[in-house]
Design an enzyme around this catalytic site. Structure first.
Site, PDB file in Angstrom:
ATOM      1  CG  PHE A  67      -1.953   0.997   1.274  1.00  3.65           C
ATOM      2  CD1 PHE A  67      -3.084   0.856   0.485  1.00  3.65           C
ATOM      3  CD2 PHE A  67      -1.856   2.112   2.091  1.00  3.65           C
ATOM      4  CE1 PHE A  67      -4.090   1.800   0.507  1.00  3.65           C
ATOM      5  CE2 PHE A  67      -2.864   3.069   2.120  1.00  3.65           C
ATOM      6  CZ  PHE A  67      -3.981   2.911   1.327  1.00  3.65           C
ATOM      7  NE  ARG A 117     -10.231  -3.196  -2.112  1.00  9.87           N
ATOM      8  CZ  ARG A 117      -9.530  -2.548  -1.174  1.00  9.87           C
ATOM      9  NH1 ARG A 117      -8.281  -2.885  -0.921  1.00  9.87           N
ATOM     10  NH2 ARG A 117     -10.050  -1.535  -0.522  1.00  9.87           N
ATOM     11  CE1 TYR A 163      -8.776   1.696   7.757  1.00 14.27           C
ATOM     12  CE2 TYR A 163      -7.685   2.524   9.717  1.00 14.27           C
ATOM     13  CZ  TYR A 163      -7.685   2.291   8.362  1.00 14.27           C
ATOM     14  OH  TYR A 163      -6.594   2.650   7.610  1.00 14.27           O
ATOM     15  CE  LYS A 164      -7.390  -0.846   5.440  1.00 10.69           C
ATOM     16  NZ  LYS A 164      -5.978  -0.807   5.091  1.00 10.69           N
ATOM     17  CG  ASP A 222       0.685  -3.121   6.908  1.00  8.69           C
ATOM     18  OD1 ASP A 222      -0.394  -3.535   7.389  1.00  8.69           O
ATOM     19  OD2 ASP A 222       0.882  -1.933   6.594  1.00  8.69           O
TER      20      ASP A 222
HETATM   21  C1  PLP Z   1      -5.373   0.576   4.965  1.00 10.27           C
HETATM   22  C2  PLP Z   1      -3.884   0.582   4.937  1.00 10.27           C
HETATM   23  C3  PLP Z   1      -3.147   1.655   5.466  1.00 10.27           C
HETATM   24  C4  PLP Z   1      -3.837   2.882   5.990  1.00 10.27           C
HETATM   25  O1  PLP Z   1      -3.072   3.550   6.927  1.00 10.27           O
HETATM   26  P1  PLP Z   1      -3.748   4.624   7.901  1.00 10.27           P
HETATM   27  O2  PLP Z   1      -2.613   5.335   8.514  1.00 10.27           O
HETATM   28  O3  PLP Z   1      -4.579   3.861   8.889  1.00 10.27           O
HETATM   29  O4  PLP Z   1      -4.601   5.523   7.076  1.00 10.27           O
HETATM   30  C5  PLP Z   1      -1.770   1.565   5.479  1.00 10.27           C
HETATM   31  N1  PLP Z   1      -1.143   0.471   4.979  1.00 10.27           N
HETATM   32  C6  PLP Z   1      -1.819  -0.575   4.468  1.00 10.27           C
HETATM   33  C7  PLP Z   1      -1.071  -1.758   3.940  1.00 10.27           C
HETATM   34  C8  PLP Z   1      -3.204  -0.532   4.396  1.00 10.27           C
HETATM   35  O5  PLP Z   1      -3.885  -1.537   3.853  1.00 10.27           O
END
Ligand code: PLP
Length: 397
Positions: free
Chosen positions: A113, A356, A209-210, A184
């Site tokens: 990400f 998705r 939150y996911k 992660d």
């Molecule tokens: C959703 C996601 C994030 C989001 O980071 P936030 O700081 O919570 O906005 C970061 N890395 C990955 C791999 C994600 O899937």
């Protein structure tokens, strides 16, 4: 056995909506508003500052961390909550680099990400010590774990395709070459079983939150392997990670173990909503969730491929290589997703052409999957997406 009809009944799901986006933002646990109301009125309202002691607010980040630990194969005392995932990525990466000071390469993959990559870039700049970020294709990670690499920064499940890395094998390979690992778990926590202790992972981070359904902006978690916990010198040395915050010393001394990964004041209200969500997680195990998730994703792929030949599967076909999401390529994927959303099936779009869909057994069942595939077939075979109102991009896709 988990009663998934019972868990589904504990979420607020708007009438007529099939919500296949729990991989981005989980739905509201019905118990959460009353729980927050009680915390606001009985604790914040009545106790005010004394709530930090009386209501246990100060211990909340480790107490909630222990509940998440169970879902990611960690022991109690090795996970703490706070801040957003991007911040936790920075913290874990900085700690890992400091433990491997003679090496300068951070290895990541192109399926990671962007925020993780951006945080790595920012950290490299602040360190100003000649580090470099090396980004390879997801399939090439193993080949690129060499003795030059300090740390791997890998998101276990690819946010676009759902491709699942082999955490255990990559961690073993990394350790053979003297490389530390930062995993992660953004798309794994609450989606697939994770065994951080068994895989011997060094650091892990993830959001709540996911799949964990903690609510928009719910704070992230960080795991530090016990063998590193006392050796880690936090780059974000906030007062609540200090050994004695209320001694108000002039200089930072890290707290014991995982406590040092705390930074500032915990988000008590957000953590309260997350605790309500974790009550539902207490009703199941990750192995049962995984078995059900595989049934649902297999069913969705079979239904969509037979109904919508214009969509190409972007996710691995082998369920053991896939997280809990299914993605399809389609040139007009953005418009097609908007048309689908307008008809009550909520997925999302990821550039350049990915539609998705997330599968979350706590509140999605086989009936939902079949109905979603029927509606998708209608959108695709009748070109319902080919309308101007579906082609203007919103700020969040
Ligand atoms: C959703 C996601 C994030 C989001 O980071 P936030 O700081 O919570 O906005 C970061 N890395 C990955 C791999 C994600 O899937």
């Amino acid at each position: 056995m988990t009663d998934f009809a019972a868990t589904k009944a504990l979420f607020h799901l708007p009438e007529g909506m099939i919500y296949l986006d729990g991989n981005s933002l989980g739905p509201l646990p019905i118990a959460a508003p009353a729980r927050m109301q009680a915390t606001m009125q009985d604790e914040w309202g009545e106790m005010l500052i004394t709530g930090w002691n009386k209501a246990g607010w100060m211990e909340q980040p480790t107490r909630v961390g222990d509940r998440i630990a169970r879902l990611i194969g960690a022991k109690p005392g090795h996970v703490v909550i706070g801040d957003t995932l991007s911040i936790k990525v920075y913290q874990a990466l900085a700690s890992a680099l400091a433990l491997n000071p003679d090496r300068k390469v951070i290895l990541s993959d192109s399926g990671n990400f962007p925020s993780d990559l951006y945080m790595a870039e920012g950290l490299i700049k602040s360190l100003n010590a000649g580090h470099q970020l090396r980004i390879v294709a997801p399939e090439e990670v193993a080949n690129n774990i060499t003795e030059e690499v300090a740390v791997t920064l890998i998101t276990e499940v690819d946010y676009r395709t759902g491709r699942l890395h082999d955490m255990k094998a990559l961690t073993a390979l990394a350790h053979e070459k003297g490389v530390l690992t930062v995993w992660d778990l953004a798309h794994t926590a609450g989606a697939t079983p994770v065994d951080l202790a068994g895989a011997n992972a060094d650091f892990a981070v993830g959001c709540t939150y996911k799949y964990l359904n903690g609510g928009p902006g719910a704070p992230a978690f960080i795991y530090v392997a016990p063998r590193h916990a006392e050796a880690t010198s936090p780059a974000l040395s906030g007062w609540l990670g200090h050994d004695a915050p209320f001694a108000f010393e002039q200089s930072y001394r890290p707290g014991a173990g995982i406590e040092r990964m705390r930074v500032g004041t915990p988000p008590v209200l957000a953590l309260t909503a997350l605790e309500a969500a974790l009550d539902i997680w207490d009703m199941t195990t990750m192995d049962e969730v995984r078995a059900r998730s595989i049934e649902l994703t297999e069913l969705f792929i079979k239904e969509v491929e037979s109904r919508c030949p214009m969509l190409t599967l972007a996710s691995p076909r082998d369920p053991n290589m896939r997280g809990s999401q299914v993605s399809f390529h389609f040139n007009e994927g953005y418009a097609a997703m908007q048309a689908l959303i307008a008809r009550g099936v909520i997925g999302d779009f990821r550039a350049p052409d990915i539609m998705r869909f997330g599968f979350t057994p706590l509140f999605i069942d086989a009936d939902d999957v079949t109905r979603a595939a029927q509606i998708l077939e209608d959108v695709m075979t009748n070109n319902l997406w080919d309308a101007p109102e579906y082609k203007t991009r919103a700020r969040v896709t």
